[in-house]
Design an enzyme around this catalytic site. Sequence first.
Site, PDB file in Angstrom:
ATOM      1  N   SER A 179       0.794  -1.225   0.000  1.00 24.64           N
ATOM      2  CA  SER A 179       0.000   0.000   0.000  1.00 24.64           C
ATOM      3  C   SER A 179       0.827   1.276   0.000  1.00 24.64           C
ATOM      4  O   SER A 179       0.349   2.314  -0.455  1.00 24.64           O
ATOM      5  CB  SER A 179      -0.980  -0.002   1.166  1.00 24.64           C
ATOM      6  OG  SER A 179      -0.324  -0.262   2.379  1.00 24.64           O
ATOM      7  N   HIS A 207      -5.302  -3.297  -2.945  1.00 20.48           N
ATOM      8  CA  HIS A 207      -4.959  -2.332  -3.998  1.00 20.48           C
ATOM      9  C   HIS A 207      -4.856  -2.970  -5.372  1.00 20.48           C
ATOM     10  O   HIS A 207      -4.542  -2.295  -6.341  1.00 20.48           O
ATOM     11  CB  HIS A 207      -3.636  -1.630  -3.660  1.00 20.48           C
ATOM     12  CG  HIS A 207      -3.706  -0.868  -2.381  1.00 20.48           C
ATOM     13  ND1 HIS A 207      -4.252   0.383  -2.287  1.00 20.48           N
ATOM     14  CD2 HIS A 207      -3.342  -1.214  -1.122  1.00 20.48           C
ATOM     15  CE1 HIS A 207      -4.210   0.794  -1.038  1.00 20.48           C
ATOM     16  NE2 HIS A 207      -3.660  -0.159  -0.314  1.00 20.48           N
ATOM     17  N   LYS A 239     -11.687   0.775  -1.893  1.00 19.19           N
ATOM     18  CA  LYS A 239     -10.689   1.355  -2.798  1.00 19.19           C
ATOM     19  C   LYS A 239     -11.244   1.359  -4.219  1.00 19.19           C
ATOM     20  O   LYS A 239     -12.135   2.139  -4.496  1.00 19.19           O
ATOM     21  CB  LYS A 239      -9.372   0.631  -2.598  1.00 19.19           C
ATOM     22  CG  LYS A 239      -8.819   1.070  -1.229  1.00 19.19           C
ATOM     23  CD  LYS A 239      -7.748   0.257  -0.625  1.00 19.19           C
ATOM     24  CE  LYS A 239      -7.434   0.865   0.743  1.00 19.19           C
ATOM     25  NZ  LYS A 239      -6.918  -0.090   1.700  1.00 19.19           N
TER      26      LYS A 239
HETATM   27  C1  LIG Z   1      -6.873  -0.223   3.123  1.00 21.60           C
HETATM   28  C2  LIG Z   1      -6.287  -1.557   3.404  1.00 21.60           C
HETATM   29  C3  LIG Z   1      -6.865  -2.415   4.339  1.00 21.60           C
HETATM   30  C4  LIG Z   1      -7.986  -1.965   5.219  1.00 21.60           C
HETATM   31  O1  LIG Z   1      -9.197  -1.991   4.557  1.00 21.60           O
HETATM   32  P1  LIG Z   1     -10.394  -1.125   5.136  1.00 21.60           P
HETATM   33  O2  LIG Z   1     -11.583  -1.667   4.433  1.00 21.60           O
HETATM   34  O3  LIG Z   1     -10.096   0.278   4.807  1.00 21.60           O
HETATM   35  O4  LIG Z   1     -10.427  -1.381   6.612  1.00 21.60           O
HETATM   36  C5  LIG Z   1      -6.336  -3.671   4.470  1.00 21.60           C
HETATM   37  N1  LIG Z   1      -5.262  -4.070   3.757  1.00 21.60           N
HETATM   38  C6  LIG Z   1      -4.664  -3.261   2.875  1.00 21.60           C
HETATM   39  C7  LIG Z   1      -3.474  -3.752   2.116  1.00 21.60           C
HETATM   40  C8  LIG Z   1      -5.141  -1.974   2.686  1.00 21.60           C
HETATM   41  O5  LIG Z   1      -4.531  -1.159   1.839  1.00 21.60           O
END
Ligand SMILES: *Cc1c(COP(=O)(O)O)cnc(C)c1O
Length: 389
Positions: A179, A207, A239
Amino acid sequence: MNLDNSLQDALRERRAKSLYRQRTCVESAQGVEIVRNGKSYLSFCSNDYLGLANHPKVIEAFNLAAKKYGVGSGASHLVCGHSHEHHALEEALADFTGRSRALLFSSGYMANMGVINALLKRGDTVFEDRLNHASLIDGALLSAADFKRFRHNDLAHLEQQLSQSNSIRKVIVVDGVFSMDGDFAKLPDLCVLAEKYNAWLVVDDAHGFGCVGKNGNGSVEHFGLGHSDVPILIGTLGKAFGTFGAFVAGSATLIETLIQFARTYIYTTALPPAVAAATRVSLGIIKQEPQRREHLTSLIDFFRQGCRDLKLDIMVSTTPIQPVLVGSADKAMKISHLLESKGFWVSAIRPPTVPADTARLRVTFSANHTIEHVASLLNALAEAFNAVE
Ligand SMILES: *Cc1c(COP(=O)(O)O)cnc(C)c1O
């Protein structure tokens, strides 16, 4: 001891190190242009990679479902909160990922905590890349299993740890796309190691889904892998899907295990059904509009070439996460503020989110950006870096 006095020390220390975090109130929908404090900014910091968070069809599905189901889901999935909309989305996600079943979680953070804790107990071992998302790290810290962290994408280091482990049950956990760096996990090599050492591979593709792979099926598709290679696949919906929540996809037995044992699944309120309905529509767009991914790729290529011309320090990423390395947290904040004064919103990412002295500008792209937007960002970056040299 006085509560506030005793807490103040840590806050002061954070401020002194340029690590103090502050929120900004947004006054518009997510999008390429975003309004805060009455002023419009060109945004390069959202994870809304495909521009679906404010897509009219997604909003329409949300509104229709809210009319039918109301807003709150009323209870957890195991009590009376599991609606037809949740179920239909789970079936659509299972179909999309080519797995028998999928299970919705209320957030990615919770999915990660839940999966690791449902699968591992005392005497087992979990192996994680050092740059894994905080929720995966916290999942392992919370579990009773032994926890080993290997150097980022260093499979020799992982193999050394695997070969020294006596645990019967071993689980390797990685982000599909990291990320803060935007690079891929070395999934094909990880699959080989998982097989050799009889470990299970968990991939959190928060992602990757929607952005990479010909059909938007994420890192697993990007590398041409399948269910048997990555038996436990996690995706988030906040996302590229542009909505909220998360899912785990895998075999029927895996999903039944999570329903029985994942505490973050059992003891929490189900997502609003309208979010599930909206997500089913955004999944349709992900599948039907590959041009969004193709456009993203052209923006990324253009940006990377521009950065090379400007001698900016970019990383190996080919995904919509394009960090520009700065080094010190202080300098990263200065550049971020300079960009802000020129009407660009790019977030500075500082330790402890990233390792010491690797503070960076985390530039992210959306399919709604144009080449002209990216060109104007490159100009602003050139000016800002020159101003702080
Ligand atoms: C954003 C993210 C999460 C968390 O997800 P949410 O739905 O925002 O709690 C978990 N793992 C990765 C790699 C992320 O980028």
